[in-house]
Motif scaffolding. Structure first.
Motif, short mmCIF file in Angstrom:
data_model
loop_
_atom_site.label_atom_id
_atom_site.label_comp_id
_atom_site.label_asym_id
_atom_site.label_seq_id
_atom_site.Cartn_x
_atom_site.Cartn_y
_atom_site.Cartn_z
N GLU A 1 27.90 -24.21 34.32
CA GLU A 1 27.81 -25.52 34.97
C GLU A 1 27.08 -26.52 34.09
N LYS A 2 25.97 -26.09 33.48
CA LYS A 2 25.21 -26.99 32.61
C LYS A 2 26.02 -27.39 31.39
N ALA A 3 26.80 -26.47 30.85
CA ALA A 3 27.56 -26.75 29.63
C ALA A 3 28.56 -27.89 29.83
N LEU A 4 29.08 -28.02 31.04
CA LEU A 4 30.03 -29.09 31.32
C LEU A 4 29.41 -30.46 31.07
N GLY A 5 28.12 -30.57 31.33
CA GLY A 5 27.41 -31.83 31.09
C GLY A 5 27.32 -32.19 29.62
N TYR A 6 27.54 -31.23 28.76
CA TYR A 6 27.52 -31.45 27.32
C TYR A 6 28.94 -31.43 26.73
N GLN A 7 29.93 -31.50 27.61
CA GLN A 7 31.33 -31.47 27.20
C GLN A 7 31.65 -30.20 26.40
N LEU A 8 31.07 -29.09 26.86
CA LEU A 8 31.38 -27.78 26.30
C LEU A 8 32.05 -26.96 27.39
N PHE A 9 33.25 -26.51 27.14
CA PHE A 9 34.10 -25.90 28.16
C PHE A 9 34.25 -24.40 27.90
N CYS A 10 34.14 -23.62 28.97
CA CYS A 10 34.30 -22.17 28.85
C CYS A 10 35.79 -21.86 28.70
N THR A 11 36.15 -21.25 27.57
CA THR A 11 37.56 -20.95 27.30
C THR A 11 37.84 -19.45 27.28
N ARG A 12 36.78 -18.64 27.31
CA ARG A 12 36.95 -17.19 27.32
C ARG A 12 35.76 -16.57 28.02
N LYS A 13 36.04 -15.57 28.87
CA LYS A 13 34.97 -14.95 29.66
C LYS A 13 35.30 -13.49 29.91
N THR A 14 34.30 -12.63 29.72
CA THR A 14 34.44 -11.22 30.07
C THR A 14 33.34 -10.87 31.07
N ASN A 15 33.76 -10.36 32.22
CA ASN A 15 32.83 -9.93 33.26
C ASN A 15 32.47 -8.47 33.02
N VAL A 16 31.20 -8.18 32.85
CA VAL A 16 30.76 -6.85 32.42
C VAL A 16 30.06 -6.11 33.56
N ARG A 17 30.54 -4.90 33.83
CA ARG A 17 29.87 -3.98 34.75
C ARG A 17 29.48 -2.71 33.99
N SER A 18 28.32 -2.16 34.33
CA SER A 18 27.95 -0.89 33.70
C SER A 18 28.85 0.23 34.18
N LYS A 19 29.22 0.20 35.49
CA LYS A 19 30.16 1.14 36.08
C LYS A 19 31.02 0.41 37.10
N LYS A 20 32.16 1.00 37.44
CA LYS A 20 33.14 0.32 38.29
C LYS A 20 32.57 -0.10 39.62
N GLU A 21 31.72 0.74 40.21
CA GLU A 21 31.19 0.45 41.54
C GLU A 21 29.94 -0.41 41.50
N LYS A 22 29.46 -0.74 40.34
CA LYS A 22 28.27 -1.57 40.20
C LYS A 22 28.64 -3.04 40.29
N PRO A 23 27.71 -3.90 40.68
CA PRO A 23 27.98 -5.34 40.68
C PRO A 23 28.10 -5.87 39.26
N LEU A 24 28.64 -7.07 39.12
CA LEU A 24 28.70 -7.73 37.82
C LEU A 24 27.28 -7.90 37.28
N GLU A 25 27.07 -7.49 36.04
CA GLU A 25 25.73 -7.53 35.46
C GLU A 25 25.59 -8.54 34.32
N ARG A 26 26.63 -8.70 33.53
CA ARG A 26 26.57 -9.60 32.39
C ARG A 26 27.86 -10.42 32.29
N LEU A 27 27.73 -11.60 31.67
CA LEU A 27 28.88 -12.41 31.32
C LEU A 27 28.86 -12.65 29.82
N LEU A 28 29.98 -12.38 29.18
CA LEU A 28 30.21 -12.79 27.80
C LEU A 28 31.02 -14.08 27.85
N LEU A 29 30.50 -15.14 27.24
CA LEU A 29 31.07 -16.47 27.41
C LEU A 29 31.36 -17.13 26.07
N GLN A 30 32.50 -17.79 25.99
CA GLN A 30 32.86 -18.58 24.81
C GLN A 30 33.10 -20.02 25.23
#
Length: 211
Positions: free
Chosen positions: A144-173
């Protein structure tokens, strides 16, 4: 390891690692991106800086890497970078860490999201890419903050340690030009066996083999 492996190794020549720590990500990128002519790694902490220098000198790709001991907010260069990466401090609030060094590495007191985005906006080439890893909630806020700097998310990977675990990390480009978001998911370990998934092995295998 996730960030260093996830970044797309294209034809980037000038690379900047913000908050390099012990220099691991800078070394990974020097290994993976053959066309990189220079990788600038910036680190504020004294001990981490000297460890990064030592690690750089002992790696096979040391000629590509230069380590700078200063705040990114004060880092001056005429360069514009094709690729900027960061594993930044991310705790916005909460209890102070037990030691000052641990607190500095994990909390945004010394590098707020706005300071990071201002620095990226100043140093990123017109067609460059900025990649980072953050915990899930902080990653959403950063988008959300990046949009204010005209930086747009063009790639994202949602990372879970295990399938049943909640989302823990985001890899963002992020890029200066908005385009269709490329999004996928990554699970690191199998639920019951605790061994690595095929996707994780495929992503990181080369780095683990070399290291």
């Amino acid at each position: 390891v996730l960030l260093g492996a996830w970044v797309k190794a294209d034809d980037q020549k000038n690379i900047l690692d913000i908050g390099t720590g012990t220099g691991l990500i800078a070394i990974m990128l020097a290994q993976r991106i053959e066309k990189a002519s220079q990788i600038h790694a910036v680190e504020i902490d004294d001990d981490a800086y000297f460890q990064a220098l030592e690690n750089k000198e002992n790696c096979l790709w040391n000629a590509k890497i230069n380590v700078f001991h200063q705040k990114i907010q004060e880092f001056q260069t005429s360069e514009k970078y094709d690729l900027i990466v960061s594993n930044p401090p991310y705790f916005l609030n909460g209890v102070k860490a037990a030691t000052q060094k641990r607190h500095q590495a994990r909390h945004t007191d010394t590098l707020s999201f706005d300071d990071l985005l201002k620095s990226v906006n100043r140093l990123l080439a017109e067609n460059g890419k900025f990649c980072l890893i953050l915990p899930y909630q902080e990653g959403i806020l950063f988008e959300e903050k990046a949009l204010g700097y005209q930086l747009f998310c063009t790639r994202k990977t949602n990372v879970r340690s295990k399938k049943e675990k909640p989302l823990e990390r985001l890899l963002l480009q992020f890029e200066r030009k908005n385009s269709i978001l490329e999004e996928n998911n990554l699970i690191i370990q199998h639920d019951k066996r605790n061994d690595y998934t095929a996707d994780y092995i495929a992503l990181t295998n080369q780095l683990y083999t070399i290291m």
